[in-house]
Design a protein around this motif. Structure first.
Motif, PDB file in Angstrom:
ATOM      1  N   ASP A  93      73.363  70.804  90.796  1.00 21.84           N
ATOM      2  CA  ASP A  93      73.727  69.986  90.746  1.00 21.84           C
ATOM      3  C   ASP A  93      73.120  69.272  91.000  1.00 21.84           C
ATOM      4  N   ASP A 107      73.913  65.334  88.379  1.00 19.11           N
ATOM      5  CA  ASP A 107      74.019  63.691  89.145  1.00 19.11           C
ATOM      6  C   ASP A 107      73.155  64.064  87.491  1.00 19.11           C
ATOM      7  N   ASP A 158      74.309  71.219 101.920  1.00 20.76           N
ATOM      8  CA  ASP A 158      73.962  69.713 101.465  1.00 20.76           C
ATOM      9  C   ASP A 158      73.444  69.106 103.294  1.00 20.76           C
ATOM     10  N   TYR A 174      81.948  70.663 104.316  1.00 20.55           N
ATOM     11  CA  TYR A 174      80.881  69.806 103.733  1.00 20.55           C
ATOM     12  C   TYR A 174      79.987  70.214 103.850  1.00 20.55           C
ATOM     13  N   ARG A 196      77.752  73.235  99.764  1.00 20.79           N
ATOM     14  CA  ARG A 196      78.283  72.575  98.346  1.00 20.79           C
ATOM     15  C   ARG A 196      78.724  73.298  96.949  1.00 20.79           C
ATOM     16  N   VAL A 203      77.707  74.145  94.213  1.00 24.60           N
ATOM     17  CA  VAL A 203      77.671  73.519  92.947  1.00 24.60           C
ATOM     18  C   VAL A 203      77.765  72.996  91.383  1.00 24.60           C
ATOM     19  N   GLU A 209      80.802  74.050  91.004  1.00 26.51           N
ATOM     20  CA  GLU A 209      82.160  73.226  90.926  1.00 26.51           C
ATOM     21  C   GLU A 209      81.729  71.586  90.710  1.00 26.51           C
ATOM     22  N   TYR A 210      81.488  71.630  91.713  1.00 25.22           N
ATOM     23  CA  TYR A 210      80.481  69.822  90.845  1.00 25.22           C
ATOM     24  C   TYR A 210      79.933  69.674  89.629  1.00 25.22           C
ATOM     25  N   LYS A 251      83.368  69.289  87.146  1.00 33.42           N
ATOM     26  CA  LYS A 251      83.706  68.451  86.921  1.00 33.42           C
ATOM     27  C   LYS A 251      83.076  67.200  86.480  1.00 33.42           C
ATOM     28  N   THR A 252      81.478  67.315  86.532  1.00 35.45           N
ATOM     29  CA  THR A 252      80.731  65.962  86.044  1.00 35.45           C
ATOM     30  C   THR A 252      81.002  66.516  84.337  1.00 35.45           C
ATOM     31  N   ALA A 295      80.951  61.478  93.225  1.00 40.50           N
ATOM     32  CA  ALA A 295      81.670  62.566  93.516  1.00 40.50           C
ATOM     33  C   ALA A 295      82.964  62.514  93.777  1.00 40.50           C
ATOM     34  N   ASP A 320      87.184  63.156  91.264  1.00 33.77           N
ATOM     35  CA  ASP A 320      88.012  63.967  91.897  1.00 33.77           C
ATOM     36  C   ASP A 320      89.208  63.517  91.388  1.00 33.77           C
TER      37      ASP A 320
END
Length: 356
Positions: A22, A26, A54, A118, A121, A123, A125-126, A129-130, A329, A333
């Motif tokens: 994560d 960022d 989180d 929520y 998290r 991480v 998946e996040y 996505k980024t 985030a 989405d």
């Protein structure tokens, strides 16, 4: 090329390396914000990360959702009790009130379940996505050679790896071979986990054996697996940068035909050594590679404490960046993107062209 290093100051503020995914996600958003065109990760993401709690959400946001939910429940109970106060309701009326309260509480429970979800998290998946959000993002492959396998059975099980994606999307396609006997042949490939592999634009292998004295003076730009060619981690984004020229492979050279250099088609011939690798040209002492930490880069770019030409102070930028990350985030989405697109006026041609 700008190397943004992870230095001692970075580790003091963020924690010991390797950082969790994560944090790297960022960093991707930050690099995109700062105008980077391509991001390349020289790290192997071979396994899933554990789900992460989180703490900021638990401390700052979840209590508000819980308080609101229980306030709604208390209000519903009070309204029902007030409505039957001083009355003598029948059994049927009491059952109706009960059913109303159960139905209302069920809705509140669903809302609280969403809020509690929520707390943890995913991480990976996040991070995925980024990678997709950035666009020109590249991850690593490790080519497994027979010498890497200990024992007599020189095999590598590819059953748990995304072979279909490797062959259809990662293997080089615009490539012709004219008597190539020097490209190393692997017995397997160890890629990043499928979720990340399919979210990055492409990947390249990182195998690079040092010479006998420990220095790396040469590197292979190509490896073969199952008669398909795969590119090295720097070579793959370079091909994209050059407009994906046709690659011709011989024992003596790797030739790039119609490589786009400053808008002009050029033929680039990369000579190969006797083992098929290429020699690396190191910069001399008069042209050292410049390295920056995040803080150094921002200070030099925005002239900390001063007023740049575009009118943005460092303090203003810092506030803007905080807002940017808080919305990141949501920005990546797909559901949020669809909601924005649904509000577009299809007759507004100028806006539609700008969006697409």
């Amino acid at each position: 090329m700008l190397v943004v290093k992870i230095d001692d100051v970075s580790m003091e503020r963020v924690g010991l390396f390797p950082w969790t995914r994560d944090i790297m996600a960022d960093a991707i958003v930050f690099l995109r914000e700062m105008g980077a065109k391509t991001v390349v990760f020289d790290l192997s993401y071979l396994d899933r990360s554990p789900v992460k709690v989180d703490p900021a959400y638990v401390q700052n946001e979840l209590p508000g959702y819980l308080d609101y939910g229980f306030e709604q429940i208390n209000s519903a109970v009070a309204q029902i009790l007030d409505s039957i106060a001083g009355q003598n309701p029948t059994r049927d009326e009491l059952e109706a009130y009960r059913d109303m309260l159960i139905e209302f509480n069920s809705g509140i429970k669903g809302s609280l379940d969403t809020s509690i979800a929520y707390v943890t998290r995913d991480v990976d998946e996040y991070f995925a996505k980024t990678l997709k959000f950035f666009g020109d993002s590249y991850l690593t492959l490790t080519m497994i050679n027979a010498n890497d396998i200990i024992g007599d059975e020189k095999t590598f099980n590819m059953a748990n790896h995304d072979t279909e994606w490797l062959e259809s999307r990662i293997a080089l396609t615009d490539l012709s071979v004219q008597h190539d006997t020097k490209t190393p042949e692997a017995i397997g490939i160890h890629p990043a986990i499928s979720l990340l592999l399919r979210s990055a634009k492409n990947t390249g292998f990182v195998n690079a054996d040092p010479d006998a004295d420990g220095y790396r003076r040469r590197v292979h730009l190509l490896h073969k697996f199952n008669d398909l060619y795969y590119g090295q981690l720097v070579f793959v984004p370079l091909l994209d940068y050059l407009g994906n020229p046709e690659v011709t492979v011989t024992d003596s050279a790797i030739t790039l035909t119609n490589a786009q250099v400053h808008g002009t088609g050029t033929t680039i011939r990369i000579p190969r050594t006797t083992d098929g690798s290429i020699l690396i040209h190191w910069p001399d002492d008069e042209t050292p590679l410049e390295k920056y930490s995040n803080a150094q880069y921002i200070r030099e770019l925005l002239y900390e404490g001063e007023q740049p030409d575009d009118g943005i102070t460092f303090a203003t930028y810092r506030d803007y960046r905080e807002d940017f990350f808080s919305s990141a985030a949501k920005l990546i989405d797909p559901a949020y993107e669809q909601a924005i697109l649904a509000d577009l006026d299809p007759d507004d041609t100028e806006l539609t062209e700008e969006v697409f």
